[in-house]
Design a protein around this motif. Sequence first.
Motif, PDB file in Angstrom:
ATOM      1  N   PRO A 106       0.828  -1.220   0.000  1.00 56.26           N
ATOM      2  CA  PRO A 106       0.000   0.000   0.000  1.00 56.26           C
ATOM      3  C   PRO A 106       0.852   1.255   0.000  1.00 56.26           C
ATOM      4  O   PRO A 106       1.939   1.299   0.606  1.00 56.26           O
ATOM      5  CB  PRO A 106      -0.821  -0.134   1.286  1.00 56.26           C
ATOM      6  N   ALA A 107       0.377   2.291  -0.678  1.00 50.36           N
ATOM      7  CA  ALA A 107       1.129   3.542  -0.791  1.00 50.36           C
ATOM      8  C   ALA A 107       1.420   4.175   0.563  1.00 50.36           C
ATOM      9  O   ALA A 107       2.544   4.671   0.779  1.00 50.36           O
ATOM     10  CB  ALA A 107       0.358   4.518  -1.689  1.00 50.36           C
ATOM     11  N   PRO A 108       0.486   4.210   1.511  1.00 46.87           N
ATOM     12  CA  PRO A 108       0.834   4.792   2.823  1.00 46.87           C
ATOM     13  C   PRO A 108       1.977   4.067   3.519  1.00 46.87           C
ATOM     14  O   PRO A 108       2.798   4.699   4.189  1.00 46.87           O
ATOM     15  CB  PRO A 108      -0.478   4.656   3.621  1.00 46.87           C
ATOM     16  N   VAL A 109       2.053   2.759   3.366  1.00 51.96           N
ATOM     17  CA  VAL A 109       3.150   2.001   3.982  1.00 51.96           C
ATOM     18  C   VAL A 109       4.482   2.406   3.360  1.00 51.96           C
ATOM     19  O   VAL A 109       5.494   2.583   4.054  1.00 51.96           O
ATOM     20  CB  VAL A 109       2.901   0.489   3.819  1.00 51.96           C
ATOM     21  N   VAL A 110       4.489   2.566   2.028  1.00 48.08           N
ATOM     22  CA  VAL A 110       5.716   2.995   1.347  1.00 48.08           C
ATOM     23  C   VAL A 110       6.150   4.368   1.832  1.00 48.08           C
ATOM     24  O   VAL A 110       7.348   4.626   2.093  1.00 48.08           O
ATOM     25  CB  VAL A 110       5.491   3.006  -0.176  1.00 48.08           C
ATOM     26  N   ASP A 111       5.183   5.297   1.982  1.00 50.24           N
ATOM     27  CA  ASP A 111       5.521   6.647   2.437  1.00 50.24           C
ATOM     28  C   ASP A 111       6.086   6.627   3.857  1.00 50.24           C
ATOM     29  O   ASP A 111       7.044   7.355   4.168  1.00 50.24           O
ATOM     30  CB  ASP A 111       4.277   7.538   2.369  1.00 50.24           C
ATOM     31  N   ILE A 112       5.490   5.812   4.700  1.00 52.72           N
ATOM     32  CA  ILE A 112       5.993   5.722   6.083  1.00 52.72           C
ATOM     33  C   ILE A 112       7.424   5.184   6.102  1.00 52.72           C
ATOM     34  O   ILE A 112       8.289   5.682   6.845  1.00 52.72           O
ATOM     35  CB  ILE A 112       5.059   4.830   6.925  1.00 52.72           C
ATOM     36  N   ILE A 113       7.699   4.188   5.275  1.00 53.51           N
ATOM     37  CA  ILE A 113       9.058   3.633   5.217  1.00 53.51           C
ATOM     38  C   ILE A 113      10.045   4.687   4.741  1.00 53.51           C
ATOM     39  O   ILE A 113      11.149   4.830   5.294  1.00 53.51           O
ATOM     40  CB  ILE A 113       9.074   2.401   4.291  1.00 53.51           C
ATOM     41  N   LEU A 114       9.666   5.466   3.710  1.00 49.66           N
ATOM     42  CA  LEU A 114      10.566   6.506   3.194  1.00 49.66           C
ATOM     43  C   LEU A 114      10.808   7.592   4.239  1.00 49.66           C
ATOM     44  O   LEU A 114      11.944   8.072   4.388  1.00 49.66           O
ATOM     45  CB  LEU A 114       9.976   7.104   1.925  1.00 49.66           C
ATOM     46  N   VAL A 115       9.761   8.002   4.942  1.00 51.44           N
ATOM     47  CA  VAL A 115       9.947   9.012   5.990  1.00 51.44           C
ATOM     48  C   VAL A 115      10.892   8.489   7.070  1.00 51.44           C
ATOM     49  O   VAL A 115      11.783   9.208   7.558  1.00 51.44           O
ATOM     50  CB  VAL A 115       8.579   9.404   6.589  1.00 51.44           C
ATOM     51  N   ALA A 116      10.743   7.226   7.440  1.00 49.17           N
ATOM     52  CA  ALA A 116      11.605   6.647   8.470  1.00 49.17           C
ATOM     53  C   ALA A 116      13.053   6.564   7.998  1.00 49.17           C
ATOM     54  O   ALA A 116      13.989   6.889   8.749  1.00 49.17           O
ATOM     55  CB  ALA A 116      11.079   5.262   8.846  1.00 49.17           C
ATOM     56  N   VAL A 117      13.261   6.146   6.737  1.00 49.18           N
ATOM     57  CA  VAL A 117      14.628   6.030   6.214  1.00 49.18           C
ATOM     58  C   VAL A 117      15.298   7.387   6.145  1.00 49.18           C
ATOM     59  O   VAL A 117      16.475   7.551   6.531  1.00 49.18           O
ATOM     60  CB  VAL A 117      14.591   5.363   4.824  1.00 49.18           C
ATOM     61  N   THR A 118      14.585   8.404   5.639  1.00 47.39           N
ATOM     62  CA  THR A 118      15.187   9.752   5.557  1.00 47.39           C
ATOM     63  C   THR A 118      15.432  10.331   6.948  1.00 47.39           C
ATOM     64  O   THR A 118      16.414  11.069   7.152  1.00 47.39           O
ATOM     65  CB  THR A 118      14.262  10.682   4.749  1.00 47.39           C
ATOM     66  N   ALA A 119      14.556  10.007   7.907  1.00 46.49           N
ATOM     67  CA  ALA A 119      14.785  10.504   9.271  1.00 46.49           C
ATOM     68  C   ALA A 119      16.039   9.886   9.877  1.00 46.49           C
ATOM     69  O   ALA A 119      16.840  10.569  10.534  1.00 46.49           O
ATOM     70  CB  ALA A 119      13.558  10.194  10.136  1.00 46.49           C
ATOM     71  N   VAL A 120      16.253   8.602   9.643  1.00 46.49           N
ATOM     72  CA  VAL A 120      17.475   7.949  10.119  1.00 46.49           C
ATOM     73  C   VAL A 120      18.697   8.548   9.439  1.00 46.49           C
ATOM     74  O   VAL A 120      19.744   8.781  10.075  1.00 46.49           O
ATOM     75  CB  VAL A 120      17.389   6.433   9.865  1.00 46.49           C
ATOM     76  N   ASP A 121      18.573   8.826   8.128  1.00 45.01           N
ATOM     77  CA  ASP A 121      19.690   9.442   7.382  1.00 45.01           C
ATOM     78  C   ASP A 121      20.036  10.799   7.973  1.00 45.01           C
ATOM     79  O   ASP A 121      21.228  11.136   8.163  1.00 45.01           O
ATOM     80  CB  ASP A 121      19.304   9.568   5.919  1.00 45.01           C
TER      81      ASP A 121
END
Length: 371
Positions: free
Chosen positions: A12-27
């Motif tokens: 699902p698109a919301p799951v993808v967005d959450i993963i991207l937000v988490a990855v960029t936050a860790v970065d």
Amino acid sequence: MNRARVLWQRVPAPVVDIILVAVTAVDVWLNLWDATRTDVALAALGCAALAFRRRFPLGVFLLTLPVAVTQPVAVAPLVALFTLAERCRNRRLLAGCVALAAVASSVPWPAAFTEVGRTMTLIDFVYSLATAVVPVLFGQLLQAHRDLARRLVEIEEAREYERSLHAQAVLARERAQLAREMHDVVAHQVSLIAVRAGALQVAAGDADAKEAARTIRSLSVTTLDELRTMVTLLRASGGNATELTPQPTLADLHKLLESSGTHADLKGELPPTVGTPAQRALYRTVQEALTNARKHAPGATAHVELWQDGDDVGVTVTNSPPTRPSLSLPGSRQGLVGLRERADILHGTLESGPTAEGGYRVRLRIPLSAD
């Protein structure tokens, strides 16, 4: 690779967005360990904005630029660039965004424009420019892939439509050929039968022979009229200029009774809300019942009654016993079978059978809303 892509598309698109937000936050958290609170706040805003990248790709990209300023290679601006390139078709806008991202990544922070700093800034700009081009190329590639898939679907639909047109053209030619055969052969033979029967009716001296000849002539003329109607329909569907003959409705019942060759009367009426298929079924029922009465009950009278019973409408055709012996005419009983099939299609019922007085009754019941 195709299987992995299919699996990824099912996420699902919301799951993808959450993963991207988490990855960029860790970065951001790994690279801004010595940054000020303002830098952290701007970086957090850019990462959170990625959740809205599908609806506002350009705005989200602009919000991620502070992240590119505060760290050398940031994931958030690259993701925003990819989303923008995937949805945007303005090549000049994309080129400007790539340059803007490269400038933001290569500008020293805090500013230190020494001689060595300018050289390194130029090197960083070239490196940042090459880095920013990559997600744009991938986004444009994905956009082209979607356009190609859509175009292939359109081509397949066009081919299917062409195949349908070709099939219709073949069917039209076959119908036109069948119409010619019916007109040139069958109609001609039936016309000869009618002429011969008329001559026999005039020349015969026996009353029974005259009546038989009259019946044959009458049936031949009726058959010829029906053949001409069928030929007209076939020619019309075959692509000629002949227009389709209008299908009969309840308004044509009076004319049918007058031309039936049977003494018949009509009683009752139906509301104007009766659909066209129902009207056609009622008409065909009356037509078949009167035809059978003329064939099997010579001299009989017929009573046609239209009626409404709640949410159902129908017609009852009752003929009296014959007043003279009927001729032995061939019959396939396909008429009543066809009427029952028509009634079934309209979720109705057809009842037929002899009456206690020696006549025959046909009764059709169909829903008022039959369509």
